[in-house]
Design a protein around this motif. Structure first.
Motif, short mmCIF file in Angstrom:
data_model
loop_
_atom_site.label_atom_id
_atom_site.label_comp_id
_atom_site.label_asym_id
_atom_site.label_seq_id
_atom_site.Cartn_x
_atom_site.Cartn_y
_atom_site.Cartn_z
N ILE A 140 -14.23 3.36 -3.27
CA ILE A 140 -13.41 3.60 -1.92
C ILE A 140 -12.80 4.89 -2.02
O ILE A 140 -12.47 5.75 -0.97
CB ILE A 140 -12.19 2.65 -2.02
CG1 ILE A 140 -12.81 1.15 -1.76
CG2 ILE A 140 -11.24 3.00 -0.94
CD1 ILE A 140 -11.90 -0.08 -2.03
N ASP A 165 -7.29 2.52 2.07
CA ASP A 165 -7.38 3.83 2.39
C ASP A 165 -7.88 4.56 1.18
O ASP A 165 -7.59 4.07 -0.03
CB ASP A 165 -6.12 4.57 2.89
CG ASP A 165 -6.30 5.84 3.26
OD1 ASP A 165 -5.52 6.72 2.23
OD2 ASP A 165 -6.65 6.47 3.99
N GLU A 225 -15.03 7.80 -0.50
CA GLU A 225 -15.56 7.43 0.81
C GLU A 225 -15.37 8.81 1.80
O GLU A 225 -14.34 9.48 1.67
CB GLU A 225 -14.71 6.53 1.63
CG GLU A 225 -15.30 5.14 0.94
CD GLU A 225 -14.45 4.07 1.62
OE1 GLU A 225 -13.75 4.27 2.62
OE2 GLU A 225 -14.86 2.56 1.78
N ARG A 284 0.70 -1.18 0.10
CA ARG A 284 0.09 -0.06 -0.06
C ARG A 284 1.06 1.30 -0.19
O ARG A 284 0.17 2.43 0.01
CB ARG A 284 -0.93 -0.08 1.28
CG ARG A 284 -1.75 -1.30 1.14
CD ARG A 284 -2.97 -1.17 2.16
NE ARG A 284 -3.96 -2.44 2.18
CZ ARG A 284 -4.96 -2.40 2.66
NH1 ARG A 284 -5.38 -1.58 3.61
NH2 ARG A 284 -5.69 -3.37 2.17
N ASP A 307 -5.85 -6.40 -2.96
CA ASP A 307 -6.10 -6.19 -1.39
C ASP A 307 -6.74 -5.02 -1.18
O ASP A 307 -6.14 -4.13 -0.89
CB ASP A 307 -4.54 -6.27 -1.12
CG ASP A 307 -4.52 -6.14 0.67
OD1 ASP A 307 -5.42 -6.39 1.15
OD2 ASP A 307 -3.58 -5.73 1.11
N GLU A 355 -9.32 -4.78 1.15
CA GLU A 355 -9.71 -4.48 2.41
C GLU A 355 -9.37 -3.59 3.59
O GLU A 355 -8.11 -3.58 3.48
CB GLU A 355 -9.65 -6.10 3.22
CG GLU A 355 -10.48 -6.02 4.47
CD GLU A 355 -10.40 -7.64 5.28
OE1 GLU A 355 -10.92 -7.73 6.31
OE2 GLU A 355 -9.70 -8.44 4.59
N LEU A 356 -10.04 -2.54 3.72
CA LEU A 356 -9.70 -1.56 4.55
C LEU A 356 -8.69 -0.60 3.99
O LEU A 356 -7.77 0.09 4.50
CB LEU A 356 -9.12 -2.02 5.86
CG LEU A 356 -9.87 -2.84 6.77
CD1 LEU A 356 -9.16 -3.46 8.20
CD2 LEU A 356 -11.16 -2.21 7.25
#
Length: 1060
Positions: free
Chosen positions: A297, A263, A300, A241, A258, A260-261
């Motif tokens: 995402i 940013d 958000e 990330r 990947d 999940e969660l």
């Protein structure tokens, strides 16, 4: 030598070199017989890039030219490739041999690299030579077949594994340096091999500065392998990330999983990197899905207005409602991102451009220069409101590259501003590139300041070229400058060619040959006759195909090879338009081949003629040795006939068996031929290799594949998609699995296979997201279009509520609108009308509704229409009442004559437009070749009397579309002499209905025109005087024993035999 070498000696040398170029097998044999010293000298020649000449008293040999010709000769490259593999590595430094292989291979089509060639590649190369040769194979990756890629990968890994320190099966032989050497071939690593790569090695590889560049080019990587690489990179302690890591992932980022969660900032970085994903071979639906997830995402806890500039090209996934919710300020702030995005739908461009320009009353150069890819959303009226100096700046700036994306109406709007009546000259000269073709003949005739230098960067229409060449020929002292200007060759007439002196013609024929694609079949015919008359001994053999068929008999057996090579470099379909004459040409080709293709050298010689091989030769005449190379060539044939296709299919079945037994490599290599197989045969491919099938289908986007092939693609996509019925189906849709956006995106032209029930049950959001894709499908039936129109009404309400972007997005779906519905549309904008007139399948009633709707909604009358309005109306202009055509202003009509001349209107409408053209260009008896070419179909409005009065020399300058539009009863009024002068292209345009009305004498004249018979200047020459070349059997007197050591070229090394 005692005496100086004579002209005959020079000719003997040149003749020998010519023969060797045409006998590459003999060259191979001779090179095999050379001694070590001669062989080294010959090979070192290929390493030289000097353009030096060899001066031996009176013989001057241009080594650079010979080297260049040798490396471009179809078979010489193959001989040099084979001899390099056979002898070079034993006699020369391996680095030098690798350099020679690189030169030879880069000049080839890739067909040399057959799978069995790896058996001849050395396996004990020095490390630097191995890396250099691997680099050559990486450069040729896209030219190499899947089978050959696999074979070359095995050769490379065989050597790499030998140098590996791996001691057991659990340890990987793949090091960071091995990955770098493999380059694009790393996609051939197995899943298991990738998972065994040590974290340290993969970490080192990712740390390389050039790793990103390498990973940016793995276009054919699969999701499974990409995710295996991502997992290994993750295991090497790289933070997946971290922005720096993401920048290094290349095309692996397209399969990032990947989430999940994740940013929002990281999502934006990923989206920016995913711009490159459009280069992937396939898997685009998955890429779009990932972008949509990242888009959610990235936004958000923020509004779309706040994040617009950081969403990269994922913004093309935004719906109309999302785009319409944007503020003008947000679009302004994000313009530097939005203007670089490719893949915008036209409707999206319209919305965003309107937002960007919301606060601008008059467009300035600065505003427009910022728009980039959004330029096409500027209305025609807005362009017309700009100041001329601003428009001029736009055409000189970087944003001008997007002018080609504009509609004809928008382009004419810009043009009308550039060539305002009071000051035409500066405006016309400033127009560059392809846009210059839109300048009218009327405006050109008012411009005195042209010269060949000014025209060099402009693309010319044929009417412009005819006018300008004639004009400049009168004023220039150096006519050769006109020919070297490129586009001006379009304007050279037969009379110009006839008037050239022999020396001038021969000295400058290369200018015609360099621009061969720009020449009309009639011009080629004139060049052929001129060459036949003045220098038939040196005539390029392909020109014989432009002469009457009997002239082919003048090609002796000794000249078959140069004839085939020359003809194979051109496209026969554009050179010979008459089917009977083409049959004669192909009969000569078969005679030269002796009805068989013995080896790959013959395939090299054939070139594009492969596409015209009779089915019988494909089936029984191609030897097993030649077949692999022939198949490589047949892949690129644009239009094989049914018999050829059947023969190719049988050969493929004989070689590879039924498709159910094919490997992935076989399926990839045979991609262009998948359309030859039945639905049942393709079903196994659809099951085993759905993505390869989709990739094959995507490469056929410009053609309409068979229904069986499309059905196989459809079944493949449907079988692999989620079969979950909607949880809240429409009435009557219970249990129906409606089309998804993913399905529609993957299917492209195969969307034509949807059942009416499926289309009716499509969810509204799916329709909104895919309407432009559906509107581009050519194969939809009338009932399917009707169903989609009803869906549009369901989603957007009645047509009276539709806005411009709705109408533009419909594409072919709009054809289902009835006259009443068309009358409801808001057609006040010429840009909306232009999007409708782009379709060519309107009924007369529909076209009339569109035309009248525009006049009513815009408030214009016929006499108010500007030039850009006339262009925007397009085919709907054919629905005009003929009594209203005189009302069109001459000042507007005269600048769009060529555009109107592309329309296939009724005879009565064309006749009225012809009367209008007389006001601009005078009486038909005064028309020139450039005027007739400019008029296009308008010329089909000539009366019987006017047609009969036309000079026969003008007949080739009708456009073929005009010939087709001439009514049968008028066409038959042409004299036999006029018909004989039509030229090959116009003669081929004559319809069967027109033929049926001709007399025997007229039909004979028509056949003469089709055959390329001479109708001007000198008389037809007898066929017996053929273009034969004398080959000297005499060797020059004396001997230069050491020539073979010093000439420095494989061909010249062999000249020692001739000169001893």
């Amino acid at each position: 030598m005692g005496n100086s070498i004579t002209y005959r000696d020079q000719a003997a040398v040149e003749n020998h070199l010519e023969q060797r170029l045409h006998q590459p097998q003999k060259l191979l044999e001779d090179l095999r017989k050379t001694d070590a010293q001669q062989f080294r000298t010959a090979m070192k020649c290929l390493l030289e890039d000097k353009k030096d000449g060899l001066d031996l008293k009176d013989i001057i040999i241009d080594l650079g030219e010979i080297r260049e010709r040798a490396l471009q000769s179809p078979g010489v490259n193959r001989s040099l490739f084979l001899i390099t593999l056979e002898r070079c590595f034993q006699m020369l430094n391996s680095l030098e041999c690798v350099e020679i292989l690189g030169k030879v291979l880069r000049g080839s089509s890739g067909s040399f690299l057959q799978p069995d060639i790896t058996e001849r590649l050395p396996r004990d190369l020095r490390e630097d030579a191995f890396k250099n040769l691997s680099a050559v194979f990486k450069d040729l990756y896209d030219k190499t077949s899947a089978h050959s890629q696999r074979a070359l990968y095995s050769w490379m890994t065989g050597i790499l594994q030998t140098s590996s320190n791996a001691t057991d099966d659990s340890a990987s032989w793949v090091s960071a340096e091995h990955l770098w050497v493999l380059g694009r071939y790393m996609v051939h690593l197995s899943f298991e091999e990738i998972t065994k790569i040590s974290p340290i090695e993969i970490g080192l590889f990712i740390s390389y500065d050039n790793a990103t560049k390498q990973l940016d080019m793995v276009y054919d990587i699969t999701p499974e392998l990409a995710q295996a690489f991502l997992e290994r990179i993750s295991s090497s302690n790289f933070n997946m990330r971290n922005t720096s890591t993401i920048h290094r992932l290349g095309l692996l980022v397209c399969f990032y999983n990947d989430l999940e969660l994740l940013d929002a900032t990281v999502a934006q970085v990923l989206l920016y990197q995913m711009i490159k994903c459009s280069h992937l071979r396939g898997f685009q639906a998955g890429v779009q899905k990932l972008k949509a997830e990242l888009l959610d995402i990235a936004m958000e806890n923020q509004t779309l207005n706040e994040t617009l500039g950081s969403l990269s090209d994922a913004v093309v996934g935004l719906t109309y409602s999302q785009l319409e919710s944007l503020s003008p300020e947000a679009v302004h702030g994000a313009i530097s991102t939005l203007n670089q995005v490719s893949g915008w739908a036209k409707s999206q461009v319209i919305i965003l451009s309107a937002k960007y320009l919301a606060h601008e009353k008059v467009l300035s150069f600065y505003n427009v220069s910022q728009m980039g890819a959004l330029l096409a959303g500027v209305s025609t009226q807005a362009f017309c409101s700009m100041k001329r100096k601003d428009i001029s700046q736009v055409l000189r700036s970087a944003v001008s590259q997007y002018v080609s994306d504009l509609s004809p109406a928008q382009q004419q709007g810009i043009l009308s501003k550039m060539v305002q009546a009071e000051d035409t000259a500066p405006g016309i000269v400033e127009i560059q590139g392809a846009f210059f073709k839109e300048v009218s003949l009327f405006d050109l005739r008012r411009q005195p300041g042209f010269n060949s230098t000014v025209l060099k960067d402009k693309e010319l229409g044929r009417s412009q070229a005819l006018f300008l060449y004639e004009l400049l020929l009168k004023t220039t002292r150096r006519p050769e400058e006109l020919l070297s200007a490129g586009q001006l060759v379009k304007g050279v007439t037969c009379s110009h060619i006839d008037a050239m002196s022999t020396d001038f013609f021969l000295a400058h024929f290369q200018d015609f040959q360099n621009n061969f694609a720009l020449l009309s079949p009639y011009q080629v015919n004139c060049l052929a006759w001129k060459y036949w008359e003045v220098s038939r001994l040196s005539m390029p053999p392909f020109l014989l195909a432009a002469l009457p068929a009997r002239y082919l008999a003048s090609v002796p057996a000794s000249q078959c090879v140069p004839f085939l090579i020359s003809l194979g470099k051109s496209w026969l379909d554009s050179l010979v338009l008459d089917s009977h004459k083409k049959t004669s040409v192909l009969r000569k080709v078969q005679q030269c081949l002796d009805d068989s293709i013995a080896d790959e050298y013959t395939v090299d010689i054939m070139g594009n003629l492969l596409c015209h091989l009779p089915a019988a030769i494909i089936d029984r005449g191609i030897s097993p040795r030649a077949w692999a190379t022939a198949l490589h060539g047949l892949r690129d044939c644009p239009d094989l006939n049914p018999e050829q296709k059947a023969a190719v299919r049988l050969k493929l079945l004989g070689q590879y068996g039924l498709p159910q037994h094919w490997t992935a490599e076989t399926t990839k290599d045979l991609g262009p031929f998948l359309v030859l197989f039945s639905g049942d045969e393709l079903s196994s491919i659809a099951t085993k290799f759905p993505e390869i099938l989709l990739q094959a289908a995507s490469k056929m986007a410009r053609t309409l594949p068979t229904k069986e092939f499309l059905w196989a693609v459809f079944q493949s996509v449907r079988n692999s998609s989620d079969k979950i019925p909607s949880y809240d189906p429409m009435p009557g849709c219970h249990g129906v699995v409606a089309p998804s956006s993913d399905d529609i995106f993957k299917l492209a032209e195969a969307n034509a296979c949807w059942a009416l029930e499926d289309l009716r049950c499509m969810e509204e959001d799916t329709f909104i997201r895919t309407v432009e894709l559906l509107g581009a499908v050519q194969g939809f039936s009338r009932p399917q279009l009707m169903t989609l129109k009803e869906k549009a009404i369901q989603v957007w309400d009645m047509p009276s509520y539709w806005r411009e972007h709705h109408i533009v997005s419909l594409g072919r779906i709009a054809l289902a609108l009835n006259e009443s519905e068309l009358e409801q549309l808001d057609l006040s904008s010429i840009d909306t009308v232009a999007s409708l007139s782009w379709q060519t399948e309107w009924t007369p009633g529909q076209a009339e509704s569109i035309l009248q709707g525009y006049l009513d909604d815009s408030g214009y009358s016929i006499q108010d229409l500007k030039s850009f309005h006339l262009v925007g109306l397009g085919a709907t202009l054919c629905a005009i009442n003929i009594t209203e055509i005189p009302l069109i202003k001459i000042s507007e009509f005269r600048v769009v004559v060529a555009r109107i001349g592309t329309l296939l209107c009724s005879t009565h409408v064309l006749a009225e437009f012809k009367r209008k053209a007389e006001v601009v260009f005078g009486d038909p008896t005064e028309w020139t070749s450039s005027v007739l070419q400019e008029l296009g179909t308008i010329a089909a409005g000539l009366t019987k009397a006017e047609l009969r009065m036309l000079d026969k020399d003008l007949m080739p300058y009708f456009q073929p579309s005009a010939i087709k539009c001439l009514p049968d009863e008028i066409f038959k009024e042409l004299s036999a002499e006029q018909i004989a002068s039509l030229g090959p292209e116009n003669a081929a345009a004559v319809t069967h209905a027109q033929r049926r009305r001709l007399s025997p004498l007229q039909l004979q004249s028509l056949q003469q025109a089709l055959d390329g018979a001479k109708t001007h200047s000198w008389q037809d020459a007898p066929a017996s005087a053929g273009p034969t070349r004398t080959s000297s059997s005499r060797s020059p007197a004396g001997a230069l024993q050491s020539w073979g050591l010093w000439l420095g070229c494989p061909l010249l090394v062999l000249m020692a035999k001739l000169l001893w």
